[in-house]
Design an enzyme around this catalytic site. Structure first.
Site, PDB file in Angstrom:
ATOM      1  N   GLU A   8       0.830  -1.308   0.256  1.00 29.91           N
ATOM      2  CA  GLU A   8      -0.039   0.167   0.078  1.00 29.91           C
ATOM      3  C   GLU A   8       0.816   1.036   0.170  1.00 29.91           C
ATOM      4  O   GLU A   8       1.840   1.215   0.776  1.00 29.91           O
ATOM      5  CB  GLU A   8      -0.719   0.391   1.229  1.00 29.91           C
ATOM      6  CG  GLU A   8      -1.645  -1.518   1.685  1.00 29.91           C
ATOM      7  CD  GLU A   8      -2.203  -1.714   2.581  1.00 29.91           C
ATOM      8  OE1 GLU A   8      -4.138  -0.711   2.282  1.00 29.91           O
ATOM      9  OE2 GLU A   8      -2.114  -1.174   3.428  1.00 29.91           O
ATOM     10  N   ASP A 128     -15.972  -4.773   0.100  1.00 29.35           N
ATOM     11  CA  ASP A 128     -15.581  -4.384   1.691  1.00 29.35           C
ATOM     12  C   ASP A 128     -16.889  -4.231   2.226  1.00 29.35           C
ATOM     13  O   ASP A 128     -17.783  -3.730   1.843  1.00 29.35           O
ATOM     14  CB  ASP A 128     -14.855  -3.070   0.945  1.00 29.35           C
ATOM     15  CG  ASP A 128     -13.668  -2.737   0.354  1.00 29.35           C
ATOM     16  OD1 ASP A 128     -13.167  -3.820  -0.063  1.00 29.35           O
ATOM     17  OD2 ASP A 128     -13.498  -2.244  -0.049  1.00 29.35           O
TER      18      ASP A 128
END
Length: 247
Positions: A8, A128
């Site tokens: 990330e 998600d």
């Protein structure tokens, strides 16, 4: 089962987030290119890269992301801010192996279906989940979709995979996360990639025996060194061989 070592990026640096909180990143003092090169040398087949600046709506990491895609010796599954046809096709043209789409799928499902058909095996759906609903906008907005309904809405779409993340459960509540991800894997016709589940070797062993789990994103455990990529790849491969013997 494919292990996706996961990076990330925020402000050009490697970070990990707690429940997606962009304002409180854990910073890792590593070189992105050396890290990716090490993953390729260890035998990774893919890597997953999330541009957190793009999630927040800025383009500060764009050049770095492009360089990683170009220099990586393995294909890159790219996520973060993929909210328009132009951006998705831009990154496909730049060489991303796959593009992960979440928010756009909730807002414009017909466009995402079209993109998946135009780019077979290159589009990944992101699911998600928080409090029984699919989240969008980098986990900041709750949609009207349940995860099951969201998956059903794309039942016949040729996605490469579906990435499932259980935001509800704490990082350490792996049993709860496995329950949700296993249930959605059983519900889906498309192979599922588990996200946010792997703390160590035992979690990979358990995931490998869940039907329709095709992969796992592994990031924090690698940076914390609670798991080596070599061990993760070995466990996933040996577990797959044992599963195949019983089928």
């Amino acid at each position: 089962m494919i292990i996706y070592p996961t990076m990330e990026l925020q402000n050009g640096r490697c970070v990990t987030l707690e429940r997606g909180r962009l304002d409180a990143p854990m910073l890792w003092h590593v070189d992105p290119f050396e890290t990716v090169s090490g993953w390729a040398s260890a035998g990774a087949e893919w890597m997953h890269l999330t541009d957190l600046d793009a999630v927040a709506g800025t383009s500060g990491n764009a050049e770095l992301v492009e360089q990683i895609i170009r220099k990586a010796e393995i294909p890159v599954q790219l996520a973060g801010g993929m909210r328009s046809r132009e951006r998705i096709e831009h990154w496909i043209d730049k060489g991303a192996g796959r593009i992960v789409i979440g928010t756009l799928a909730a807002r414009d499902p017909e466009l995402v279906k079209e993109l998946a058909k135009r780019h077979p095996d290159q589009i990944v759906l992101s699911v998600d989940v928080w409090q029984g609903h699919v989240m969008t906008d980098g986990w900041r907005s709750q949609s009207a979709y349940t995860p099951e309904a969201f998956i059903d809405a794309f039942a016949d779409v040729p996605f490469a995979a579906i990435v499932v993340t259980d935001i509800d459960s704490d990082v350490e509540e792996v049993e709860a996360k496995l329950g949700l991800i296993s249930g959605l894997a059983a519900h889906s016709r498309t192979p599922v990639i588990a996200s946010g589940v792997v703390r160590g070797a035992d979690d990979i062993s358990r995931l490998a025996y869940v039907p329709n789990i095709a992969g796992a994103l592994v990031g924090r455990a690698l940076f914390r060194k609670s798991l080596s990529l070599e061990d993760a790849l070995s466990i996933a491969a040996s577990a797959h061989e044992r599963v195949a013997q019983f089928q």
